[in-house]
Design a protein around this motif. Structure first.
Motif, PDB file in Angstrom:
ATOM      1  N   LEU A  11       0.831  -1.205   0.000  1.00  0.00           N
ATOM      2  CA  LEU A  11       0.000   0.000   0.000  1.00  0.00           C
ATOM      3  C   LEU A  11       0.866   1.255   0.000  1.00  0.00           C
ATOM      4  CD1 LEU A  11      -2.786   1.330   0.146  1.00  0.00           C
ATOM      5  CD2 LEU A  11      -2.687   1.069   2.629  1.00  0.00           C
ATOM      6  N   GLY A  12       1.850   1.295   0.886  1.00  0.00           N
ATOM      7  CA  GLY A  12       2.750   2.446   0.931  1.00  0.00           C
ATOM      8  C   GLY A  12       3.536   2.593  -0.356  1.00  0.00           C
ATOM      9  N   GLY A  13       3.981   1.469  -0.924  1.00  0.00           N
ATOM     10  CA  GLY A  13       4.728   1.502  -2.175  1.00  0.00           C
ATOM     11  C   GLY A  13       3.908   2.071  -3.317  1.00  0.00           C
ATOM     12  N   PHE A  14       2.635   1.702  -3.370  1.00  0.00           N
ATOM     13  CA  PHE A  14       1.750   2.238  -4.402  1.00  0.00           C
ATOM     14  C   PHE A  14       1.633   3.753  -4.268  1.00  0.00           C
ATOM     15  CE2 PHE A  14      -2.518   3.685  -5.534  1.00  0.00           C
ATOM     16  CZ  PHE A  14      -2.519   3.412  -6.892  1.00  0.00           C
ATOM     17  N   VAL A  15       1.367   4.216  -3.061  1.00  0.00           N
ATOM     18  CA  VAL A  15       1.212   5.660  -2.838  1.00  0.00           C
ATOM     19  C   VAL A  15       2.523   6.388  -3.147  1.00  0.00           C
ATOM     20  CG1 VAL A  15       0.743   7.439  -1.091  1.00  0.00           C
ATOM     21  CG2 VAL A  15      -0.659   5.364  -1.180  1.00  0.00           C
ATOM     22  N   GLY A  16       3.638   5.838  -2.683  1.00  0.00           N
ATOM     23  CA  GLY A  16       4.929   6.469  -2.924  1.00  0.00           C
ATOM     24  C   GLY A  16       5.281   6.545  -4.401  1.00  0.00           C
ATOM     25  N   ALA A  17       4.968   5.486  -5.153  1.00  0.00           N
ATOM     26  CA  ALA A  17       5.257   5.479  -6.588  1.00  0.00           C
ATOM     27  C   ALA A  17       4.419   6.517  -7.326  1.00  0.00           C
ATOM     28  CB  ALA A  17       5.010   4.089  -7.160  1.00  0.00           C
ATOM     29  N   VAL A  18       3.158   6.640  -6.964  1.00  0.00           N
ATOM     30  CA  VAL A  18       2.290   7.641  -7.601  1.00  0.00           C
ATOM     31  C   VAL A  18       2.770   9.051  -7.260  1.00  0.00           C
ATOM     32  CG1 VAL A  18      -0.054   8.583  -7.681  1.00  0.00           C
ATOM     33  CG2 VAL A  18       0.292   6.106  -7.763  1.00  0.00           C
ATOM     34  N   LEU A  19       3.154   9.270  -6.000  1.00  0.00           N
ATOM     35  CA  LEU A  19       3.690  10.578  -5.614  1.00  0.00           C
ATOM     36  C   LEU A  19       4.979  10.888  -6.363  1.00  0.00           C
ATOM     37  CD1 LEU A  19       3.056  10.574  -1.760  1.00  0.00           C
ATOM     38  CD2 LEU A  19       1.913  12.004  -3.474  1.00  0.00           C
TER      39      LEU A  19
END
Length: 111
Positions: A11-19
């Motif tokens: 979940l954090g990886g998804f958000v971080g990649a989009v950011l």
């Protein structure tokens, strides 16, 4: 490691990649990479000193910030520019990154 850790990292990886992608759209190239690396260094400094929750550390530190910051892009960008620009890029990423992490640690300890 807890059984739910991979979920938090994902979940954090998804958000971080989009950011990370979003910053790259607004600030392309070496400057965008420098921005995410400095911001990520500051945020990680705050996280490791101010946050004790295992879940939050896994979600934000291992997931979000590891996807948001980018060593591989920094390395490729450095290798593909003129040597003098590459040296400046390395110096800026390390100097500003370490300074940001130091400020983040200090900020986190004040909490």
């Amino acid at each position: 490691m807890r059984r739910t850790d991979p979920l938090y990292v994902s979940l954090g990886g998804f958000v971080g990649a989009v950011l990370r992608w979003s910053v790259g759209v607004v600030v392309p190239g070496e400057l965008g990479t420098l921005v995410v690396n400095v911001l990520g260094s500051f945020a990680l400094g705050v996280l490791v000193t101010a946050v004790t929750s295992h879940r939050l550390r896994v979600l934000v530190g291992t997931g979000l910030l590891s996807s948001f910051t980018t060593y591989s892009t920094f390395a490729v960008e450095t290798a593909t520019v003129a040597p003098s620009l590459g040296l400046a890029n390395v110096g800026a990423n390390y100097a500003f990154g370490i300074a940001a992490a130091t400020l983040g640690v200090a900020w986190g300890r004040r909490r």
